[in-house]
Design a protein around this motif. Sequence first.
Motif, PDB file in Angstrom:
ATOM      1  N   GLY A  36       1.534  78.293  45.553  1.00 15.67           N
ATOM      2  CA  GLY A  36       3.015  78.638  44.950  1.00 15.67           C
ATOM      3  C   GLY A  36       3.650  77.669  43.777  1.00 15.67           C
ATOM      4  O   GLY A  36       3.004  76.705  43.364  1.00 15.67           O
ATOM      5  N   ASN A  37       4.779  77.999  43.630  1.00 13.44           N
ATOM      6  CA  ASN A  37       5.413  77.409  42.538  1.00 13.44           C
ATOM      7  C   ASN A  37       6.495  76.240  43.041  1.00 13.44           C
ATOM      8  O   ASN A  37       7.778  76.776  43.382  1.00 13.44           O
ATOM      9  N   ALA A  38       6.186  74.935  43.189  1.00 12.12           N
ATOM     10  CA  ALA A  38       7.369  74.066  43.467  1.00 12.12           C
ATOM     11  C   ALA A  38       8.058  73.536  42.239  1.00 12.12           C
ATOM     12  O   ALA A  38       8.680  72.391  42.437  1.00 12.12           O
ATOM     13  N   GLY A  39       7.630  73.906  40.975  1.00 10.11           N
ATOM     14  CA  GLY A  39       8.523  73.488  39.902  1.00 10.11           C
ATOM     15  C   GLY A  39       7.508  72.299  39.209  1.00 10.11           C
ATOM     16  O   GLY A  39       6.605  71.912  39.643  1.00 10.11           O
ATOM     17  N   LEU A  99      19.231  72.516  46.751  1.00 10.70           N
ATOM     18  CA  LEU A  99      18.581  71.595  45.650  1.00 10.70           C
ATOM     19  C   LEU A  99      17.854  72.869  44.642  1.00 10.70           C
ATOM     20  O   LEU A  99      17.983  72.599  43.464  1.00 10.70           O
ATOM     21  N   CYS A 100      17.657  73.943  45.091  1.00 13.22           N
ATOM     22  CA  CYS A 100      17.334  75.230  44.137  1.00 13.22           C
ATOM     23  C   CYS A 100      18.572  75.389  43.345  1.00 13.22           C
ATOM     24  O   CYS A 100      18.390  75.653  42.099  1.00 13.22           O
ATOM     25  N   HIS A 101      19.749  75.484  43.899  1.00 15.20           N
ATOM     26  CA  HIS A 101      21.005  75.726  43.277  1.00 15.20           C
ATOM     27  C   HIS A 101      21.230  74.787  42.242  1.00 15.20           C
ATOM     28  O   HIS A 101      21.473  75.171  41.015  1.00 15.20           O
ATOM     29  N   GLN A 102      20.989  73.687  42.377  1.00 17.71           N
ATOM     30  CA  GLN A 102      21.127  72.463  41.308  1.00 17.71           C
ATOM     31  C   GLN A 102      20.095  72.524  40.310  1.00 17.71           C
ATOM     32  O   GLN A 102      20.387  72.372  39.212  1.00 17.71           O
ATOM     33  N   TYR A 103      18.872  72.723  40.854  1.00 21.75           N
ATOM     34  CA  TYR A 103      17.730  73.178  39.588  1.00 21.75           C
ATOM     35  C   TYR A 103      18.361  74.508  38.806  1.00 21.75           C
ATOM     36  O   TYR A 103      18.274  74.099  37.619  1.00 21.75           O
ATOM     37  N   PHE A 104      18.498  75.454  39.402  1.00 19.03           N
ATOM     38  CA  PHE A 104      19.129  76.505  38.510  1.00 19.03           C
ATOM     39  C   PHE A 104      20.133  76.166  37.453  1.00 19.03           C
ATOM     40  O   PHE A 104      20.350  76.625  36.504  1.00 19.03           O
ATOM     41  N   GLN A 105      21.161  75.401  38.036  1.00 19.83           N
ATOM     42  CA  GLN A 105      22.368  75.035  37.394  1.00 19.83           C
ATOM     43  C   GLN A 105      21.911  74.039  36.134  1.00 19.83           C
ATOM     44  O   GLN A 105      22.406  74.383  35.029  1.00 19.83           O
ATOM     45  N   ASN A 106      21.266  73.074  36.505  1.00 21.70           N
ATOM     46  CA  ASN A 106      20.784  72.184  35.362  1.00 21.70           C
ATOM     47  C   ASN A 106      19.802  73.014  34.350  1.00 21.70           C
ATOM     48  O   ASN A 106      20.064  72.860  33.086  1.00 21.70           O
ATOM     49  N   HIS A 116      14.784  72.287  31.233  1.00 23.74           N
ATOM     50  CA  HIS A 116      14.305  71.120  31.898  1.00 23.74           C
ATOM     51  C   HIS A 116      15.329  70.763  32.833  1.00 23.74           C
ATOM     52  O   HIS A 116      16.636  70.875  32.562  1.00 23.74           O
ATOM     53  N   VAL A 117      14.988  70.049  33.965  1.00 26.31           N
ATOM     54  CA  VAL A 117      15.877  69.534  34.926  1.00 26.31           C
ATOM     55  C   VAL A 117      15.409  67.847  34.905  1.00 26.31           C
ATOM     56  O   VAL A 117      14.378  67.574  34.464  1.00 26.31           O
ATOM     57  N   PRO A 118      16.614  67.051  35.435  1.00 30.26           N
ATOM     58  CA  PRO A 118      16.237  65.647  35.838  1.00 30.26           C
ATOM     59  C   PRO A 118      14.933  65.368  36.568  1.00 30.26           C
ATOM     60  O   PRO A 118      14.782  66.242  37.484  1.00 30.26           O
ATOM     61  N   VAL A 119      14.128  64.264  36.134  1.00 34.62           N
ATOM     62  CA  VAL A 119      13.032  64.216  36.951  1.00 34.62           C
ATOM     63  C   VAL A 119      13.313  63.682  38.659  1.00 34.62           C
ATOM     64  O   VAL A 119      12.698  64.396  39.306  1.00 34.62           O
ATOM     65  N   ASP A 120      14.378  63.179  38.961  1.00 34.80           N
ATOM     66  CA  ASP A 120      14.705  62.892  40.249  1.00 34.80           C
ATOM     67  C   ASP A 120      14.854  64.213  40.959  1.00 34.80           C
ATOM     68  O   ASP A 120      14.510  64.430  42.164  1.00 34.80           O
ATOM     69  N   LEU A 121      15.601  65.287  40.356  1.00 33.87           N
ATOM     70  CA  LEU A 121      15.811  66.339  40.857  1.00 33.87           C
ATOM     71  C   LEU A 121      14.555  67.174  41.248  1.00 33.87           C
ATOM     72  O   LEU A 121      14.290  67.862  42.124  1.00 33.87           O
ATOM     73  N   THR A 123      11.487  65.954  41.320  1.00 32.93           N
ATOM     74  CA  THR A 123      10.760  65.300  42.551  1.00 32.93           C
ATOM     75  C   THR A 123      11.355  65.943  43.802  1.00 32.93           C
ATOM     76  O   THR A 123      10.460  66.075  44.782  1.00 32.93           O
ATOM     77  N   GLU A 124      12.492  65.858  44.024  1.00 35.53           N
ATOM     78  CA  GLU A 124      13.143  66.126  45.324  1.00 35.53           C
ATOM     79  C   GLU A 124      13.047  67.586  45.509  1.00 35.53           C
ATOM     80  O   GLU A 124      12.575  67.736  46.899  1.00 35.53           O
ATOM     81  N   ILE A 125      12.827  68.299  44.753  1.00 34.34           N
ATOM     82  CA  ILE A 125      12.810  69.746  45.076  1.00 34.34           C
ATOM     83  C   ILE A 125      11.513  70.250  45.569  1.00 34.34           C
ATOM     84  O   ILE A 125      10.983  70.926  46.260  1.00 34.34           O
TER      85      ILE A 125
END
Length: 186
Positions: A36-39, A99-106, A116-121, A123-125
Amino acid sequence: STQSTWGNVYTQICAREMARGGLLNSRAMASIAVTGNAGPVECQDMALLGVVDAAVSLRTTLPISPHKFPPSPASGNFTTAFRRFNFCGADGANSTLELCHQYFQNASKPSNPRCHVPVDLLTEIRLQIRKETTVAALRLATDSLRAMCPQANCRSLALLPREHYDGKYPNQPSLVIKHHLAPPQL
């Protein structure tokens, strides 16, 4: 191989083939595979973030409940259960959905054309999706094996090929045993 044939390894076919490969390349009776795809994901593939395909195959001689576990060429002769999870959707825990919501917003900011999203986000997602995948795959395996073999009665299990040292080394897989056997004396 799936990747060279289809390009995308995050598919039901790939999960089924990996579960089958686990049985073909071992003496295991059951095999679990996930893909699957975790980003990170490309801008055009944002909907695939958190989508995971899981397959559980059981080494059988005859199909078990073909209406419950439809056969597939990707599963070979084994009985296989399959499920697609969406951890950034209906199958996600609240913490994962946040976390998905934050990813999509970024990723969708106008100033971010490459998504692109921040590395810490990221990593966490990725960690959160992998945790959810582990639990979901084990639940799928438990539920599927119970359905395939009610009351632990599974008459269609295939017999495993025996090795000349079977029984001498309890609970050890053949490859481990072969690796540790002393060479024959001449």
